[in-house]
Design a protein around this motif. Sequence first.
Motif, mmCIF file in Angstrom:
data_model
loop_
_atom_site.group_PDB
_atom_site.id
_atom_site.type_symbol
_atom_site.label_atom_id
_atom_site.label_comp_id
_atom_site.label_asym_id
_atom_site.label_seq_id
_atom_site.Cartn_x
_atom_site.Cartn_y
_atom_site.Cartn_z
ATOM 1 N N ARG A 90 -13.997 -36.534 16.680
ATOM 2 C CA ARG A 90 -12.959 -37.512 17.016
ATOM 3 C C ARG A 90 -11.806 -36.857 17.776
ATOM 4 O O ARG A 90 -10.765 -37.455 17.986
ATOM 5 C CB ARG A 90 -12.437 -38.169 15.736
ATOM 6 C CG ARG A 90 -13.468 -39.031 15.038
ATOM 7 C CD ARG A 90 -12.851 -39.861 13.920
ATOM 8 N NE ARG A 90 -12.330 -39.022 12.861
ATOM 9 C CZ ARG A 90 -13.052 -38.600 11.819
ATOM 10 N NH1 ARG A 90 -14.331 -38.946 11.733
ATOM 11 N NH2 ARG A 90 -12.507 -37.858 10.883
ATOM 12 N N VAL A 91 -12.033 -35.596 18.177
ATOM 13 C CA VAL A 91 -11.003 -34.870 18.917
ATOM 14 C C VAL A 91 -11.205 -35.070 20.416
ATOM 15 O O VAL A 91 -12.312 -34.916 20.932
ATOM 16 C CB VAL A 91 -11.059 -33.353 18.595
ATOM 17 C CG1 VAL A 91 -10.049 -32.593 19.447
ATOM 18 C CG2 VAL A 91 -10.781 -33.124 17.112
ATOM 19 N N GLU A 92 -10.152 -35.432 21.107
ATOM 20 C CA GLU A 92 -10.207 -35.608 22.554
ATOM 21 C C GLU A 92 -9.380 -34.497 23.207
ATOM 22 O O GLU A 92 -8.192 -34.351 22.930
ATOM 23 C CB GLU A 92 -9.637 -36.969 22.957
ATOM 24 C CG GLU A 92 -9.681 -37.205 24.464
ATOM 25 C CD GLU A 92 -9.017 -38.518 24.864
ATOM 26 O OE1 GLU A 92 -8.919 -38.779 26.074
ATOM 27 O OE2 GLU A 92 -8.582 -39.257 23.944
ATOM 28 N N VAL A 93 -10.014 -33.691 24.059
ATOM 29 C CA VAL A 93 -9.335 -32.598 24.748
ATOM 30 C C VAL A 93 -8.595 -33.159 25.954
ATOM 31 O O VAL A 93 -9.205 -33.682 26.891
ATOM 32 C CB VAL A 93 -10.334 -31.505 25.192
ATOM 33 C CG1 VAL A 93 -9.594 -30.393 25.929
ATOM 34 C CG2 VAL A 93 -11.078 -30.951 23.993
ATOM 35 N N LEU A 94 -7.278 -33.067 25.931
ATOM 36 C CA LEU A 94 -6.468 -33.606 27.026
ATOM 37 C C LEU A 94 -6.275 -32.597 28.146
ATOM 38 O O LEU A 94 -6.217 -32.957 29.323
ATOM 39 C CB LEU A 94 -5.102 -34.044 26.481
ATOM 40 C CG LEU A 94 -5.126 -35.115 25.386
ATOM 41 C CD1 LEU A 94 -3.706 -35.422 24.926
ATOM 42 C CD2 LEU A 94 -5.813 -36.385 25.880
#
Length: 216
Positions: free
Chosen positions: A74-78
């Motif tokens: 659920r981690v989104e790398v920005l």
Amino acid sequence: LTADCTILEMDEETDLSQIRPAFGGNIMAHIKTPNNRPQMATVRYKIMNAPERMPGETGEIVNRHMPSGKLVSRVEVLDIVEKPKEESIENADVLVVAGRGVKKPEDLQMLQELADLLDGQLACTRPLVEAGVMDAKTQIGLSGRTVRPKLIITCGVSGAVQFTAGMNHSDQIFAINTDPEAPIFKTANYCLVGDLYEVVPELIQRIEARKGAAHV
């Protein structure tokens, strides 16, 4: 979980005894959690020897199936920002350490010259960081960095337990202090009673002479 431990011991009842610095390195906290399992700890960098590589493989590999839905992150790398590379005293083979015996900030240049001649880095004790003379990243001790160089030369360092706990696993410890009763001499391999302002220039001169002879 106990973080940043400097000593780990196993009790007879199989409880893990965890020791770590607390309150800025002024005390050593002894932590036990007998009513909890598992008991876990992280260890400060370079405090312990790396284990020797075993020639043969041991243990049993047990394969377990994991539902694919549990592997979805659920981690989104920005964004990814590369950190600039910097030299760390923890990775240095040679360290020259400035202590309270250094009278003026300008005198650090003399110790830096010695460190450069030995392809090493300049480090310090806590008082120099608190005085704003050197960066906290160069501080050795329980409230600073733990180091394990091949050679460490302490200049005007008294040798308080908070400092020695961060460097006493060095291969060779060379201490310079005017006080023959300085605690650092109990830890050092080589003890030189003298004024760093006389000893260090002499060391620099002799190293330069030896290097000059090697180039001839």
